[in-house]
Scaffold this motif. Structure first.
Motif, PDB file in Angstrom:
ATOM      1  N   CYS A   4       0.884  -1.152   0.000  1.00 15.80           N
ATOM      2  CA  CYS A   4       0.000   0.000   0.000  1.00 15.80           C
ATOM      3  C   CYS A   4       0.918   1.196   0.000  1.00 15.80           C
ATOM      4  O   CYS A   4       1.689   1.373   0.926  1.00 15.80           O
ATOM      5  CB  CYS A   4      -0.868   0.012   1.249  1.00 15.80           C
ATOM      6  SG  CYS A   4      -1.868  -1.454   1.424  1.00 15.80           S
ATOM      7  N   SER A   5       0.861   1.973  -1.029  1.00 16.36           N
ATOM      8  CA  SER A   5       1.797   3.075  -1.115  1.00 16.36           C
ATOM      9  C   SER A   5       1.182   4.234  -1.862  1.00 16.36           C
ATOM     10  O   SER A   5       0.203   4.075  -2.568  1.00 16.36           O
ATOM     11  CB  SER A   5       3.076   2.621  -1.827  1.00 16.36           C
ATOM     12  OG  SER A   5       2.780   2.192  -3.121  1.00 16.36           O
ATOM     13  N   ASP A 126       7.374  10.046   5.080  1.00 17.24           N
ATOM     14  CA  ASP A 126       6.887   8.736   5.522  1.00 17.24           C
ATOM     15  C   ASP A 126       7.900   8.114   6.479  1.00 17.24           C
ATOM     16  O   ASP A 126       8.909   7.561   6.045  1.00 17.24           O
ATOM     17  CB  ASP A 126       6.662   7.824   4.317  1.00 17.24           C
ATOM     18  CG  ASP A 126       6.080   6.471   4.694  1.00 17.24           C
ATOM     19  OD1 ASP A 126       5.961   6.171   5.907  1.00 17.24           O
ATOM     20  OD2 ASP A 126       5.750   5.697   3.781  1.00 17.24           O
ATOM     21  N   PRO A 127       7.638   8.180   7.781  1.00 15.32           N
ATOM     22  CA  PRO A 127       8.608   7.655   8.750  1.00 15.32           C
ATOM     23  C   PRO A 127       8.776   6.136   8.672  1.00 15.32           C
ATOM     24  O   PRO A 127       9.723   5.597   9.228  1.00 15.32           O
ATOM     25  CB  PRO A 127       8.032   8.073  10.104  1.00 15.32           C
ATOM     26  CG  PRO A 127       6.582   8.305   9.856  1.00 15.32           C
ATOM     27  CD  PRO A 127       6.459   8.747   8.424  1.00 15.32           C
ATOM     28  N   TYR A 128       7.878   5.427   7.992  1.00 10.94           N
ATOM     29  CA  TYR A 128       7.957   3.967   7.892  1.00 10.94           C
ATOM     30  C   TYR A 128       8.619   3.502   6.602  1.00 10.94           C
ATOM     31  O   TYR A 128       8.774   2.313   6.375  1.00 10.94           O
ATOM     32  CB  TYR A 128       6.559   3.361   8.023  1.00 10.94           C
ATOM     33  CG  TYR A 128       5.882   3.793   9.291  1.00 10.94           C
ATOM     34  CD1 TYR A 128       6.354   3.362  10.528  1.00 10.94           C
ATOM     35  CD2 TYR A 128       4.803   4.668   9.266  1.00 10.94           C
ATOM     36  CE1 TYR A 128       5.757   3.780  11.707  1.00 10.94           C
ATOM     37  CE2 TYR A 128       4.203   5.088  10.442  1.00 10.94           C
ATOM     38  CZ  TYR A 128       4.680   4.641  11.656  1.00 10.94           C
ATOM     39  OH  TYR A 128       4.093   5.064  12.812  1.00 10.94           O
ATOM     40  N   TYR A 129       9.015   4.425   5.745  1.00 11.70           N
ATOM     41  CA  TYR A 129       9.656   4.073   4.473  1.00 11.70           C
ATOM     42  C   TYR A 129      10.970   3.344   4.742  1.00 11.70           C
ATOM     43  O   TYR A 129      11.765   3.763   5.567  1.00 11.70           O
ATOM     44  CB  TYR A 129       9.914   5.341   3.653  1.00 11.70           C
ATOM     45  CG  TYR A 129      10.670   5.085   2.375  1.00 11.70           C
ATOM     46  CD1 TYR A 129      10.030   4.547   1.281  1.00 11.70           C
ATOM     47  CD2 TYR A 129      12.027   5.361   2.283  1.00 11.70           C
ATOM     48  CE1 TYR A 129      10.714   4.291   0.103  1.00 11.70           C
ATOM     49  CE2 TYR A 129      12.728   5.113   1.114  1.00 11.70           C
ATOM     50  CZ  TYR A 129      12.062   4.578   0.030  1.00 11.70           C
ATOM     51  OH  TYR A 129      12.746   4.322  -1.131  1.00 11.70           O
ATOM     52  N   ARG A 149       8.085  -1.648  -5.824  1.00  7.93           N
ATOM     53  CA  ARG A 149       7.635  -2.095  -4.507  1.00  7.93           C
ATOM     54  C   ARG A 149       8.232  -1.173  -3.466  1.00  7.93           C
ATOM     55  O   ARG A 149       9.449  -1.040  -3.347  1.00  7.93           O
ATOM     56  CB  ARG A 149       8.081  -3.518  -4.228  1.00  7.93           C
ATOM     57  CG  ARG A 149       7.699  -3.966  -2.833  1.00  7.93           C
ATOM     58  CD  ARG A 149       8.147  -5.393  -2.576  1.00  7.93           C
ATOM     59  NE  ARG A 149       7.717  -5.796  -1.247  1.00  7.93           N
ATOM     60  CZ  ARG A 149       8.531  -6.279  -0.330  1.00  7.93           C
ATOM     61  NH1 ARG A 149       9.803  -6.435  -0.590  1.00  7.93           N
ATOM     62  NH2 ARG A 149       8.072  -6.614   0.842  1.00  7.93           N
ATOM     63  N   LYS A 150       7.378  -0.545  -2.708  1.00  9.56           N
ATOM     64  CA  LYS A 150       7.813   0.293  -1.594  1.00  9.56           C
ATOM     65  C   LYS A 150       7.876  -0.597  -0.362  1.00  9.56           C
ATOM     66  O   LYS A 150       6.907  -1.265  -0.021  1.00  9.56           O
ATOM     67  CB  LYS A 150       6.810   1.424  -1.373  1.00  9.56           C
ATOM     68  CG  LYS A 150       7.093   2.267  -0.161  1.00  9.56           C
ATOM     69  CD  LYS A 150       5.947   3.243   0.062  1.00  9.56           C
ATOM     70  CE  LYS A 150       6.004   3.840   1.429  1.00  9.56           C
ATOM     71  NZ  LYS A 150       4.803   4.594   1.734  1.00  9.56           N
ATOM     72  N   LYS A 151       9.019  -0.625   0.280  1.00  5.04           N
ATOM     73  CA  LYS A 151       9.165  -1.398   1.513  1.00  5.04           C
ATOM     74  C   LYS A 151       8.934  -0.475   2.708  1.00  5.04           C
ATOM     75  O   LYS A 151       9.333   0.681   2.687  1.00  5.04           O
ATOM     76  CB  LYS A 151      10.559  -2.025   1.580  1.00  5.04           C
ATOM     77  CG  LYS A 151      10.792  -3.066   0.493  1.00  5.04           C
ATOM     78  CD  LYS A 151      12.174  -3.634   0.572  1.00  5.04           C
ATOM     79  CE  LYS A 151      13.049  -2.858  -0.399  1.00  5.04           C
ATOM     80  NZ  LYS A 151      14.407  -3.299  -0.469  1.00  5.04           N
ATOM     81  N   THR A 152       8.281  -1.016   3.719  1.00  5.97           N
ATOM     82  CA  THR A 152       8.024  -0.232   4.922  1.00  5.97           C
ATOM     83  C   THR A 152       8.488  -1.014   6.142  1.00  5.97           C
ATOM     84  O   THR A 152       8.571  -2.238   6.121  1.00  5.97           O
ATOM     85  CB  THR A 152       6.532   0.093   5.082  1.00  5.97           C
ATOM     86  OG1 THR A 152       5.780  -1.115   5.113  1.00  5.97           O
ATOM     87  CG2 THR A 152       6.035   0.985   3.954  1.00  5.97           C
TER      88      THR A 152
END
Length: 158
Positions: A4-5, A126-129, A149-152
């Motif tokens: 989800c990005s 985005d602090p979770y990026y 793909r964005k990783k969190t």
């Protein structure tokens, strides 16, 4: 891989675009029986299927975003606002919209959000990026797409 990005559209909202089926999905901690919102894209990517998935998610977002009430999460002194819209079939992956007047030209703003610049720009908003993987560039009937793909970072709560 389900992510989800943020998607860069004229609304500035986020969405879940696709699930990339990996032949090693169970080896990376993904339960293949878990249902995810998005579109399944096989390990062998067909550009027409990717374009169809994009158009489908875009249409779904347009229908939901224009007909439902956004919940404002925060409002800031600079005029920026962050809002949330729960998805009716998947509340675990809501749409997130940030509206703001950004200093600089339109090109400066697009450059800030360009995938090439995510390593420096995304941690600022985005602090979770936790990184980005680009799986390929695709073109189909005038539509240019980049599958990424964005990783969190995971948060664990008890």
């Amino acid at each position: 891989i389900t992510s989800c990005s943020p998607s860069l559209n004229n609304e500035g909202a986020g969405s879940c675009l696709a699930t990339l089926n990996s032949p090693n999905a169970n080896n990376i901690g993904i339960n293949s029986d878990t249902q995810h919102r998005g579109k399944v894209i096989g390990a062998s990517i067909k550009v027409a299927d990717l374009a169809t998935s994009y158009q489908s998610v875009k249409s779904e977002y347009a229908a939901l975003a224009s007909n439902r009430q956004w919940q404002q999460l925060s409002s800031h002194a600079d005029g920026s606002e962050v809002s949330l819209l729960s998805h009716p079939s998947d509340p675990s992956c809501p749409y997130v919209r940030m509206t703001s007047i950004m200093p600089g030209t339109v090109q400066d703003v697009w450059d800030f959000f360009d995938l090439e610049n995510w390593e420096t720009s995304l941690p600022k908003i985005d602090p979770y990026y936790d990184g980005l993987t680009i799986h390929g560039d695709y073109k189909h009937r005038g539509l240019e797409m980049k599958l990424a793909r964005k990783k969190t970072k995971r948060l664990v709560t008890f």
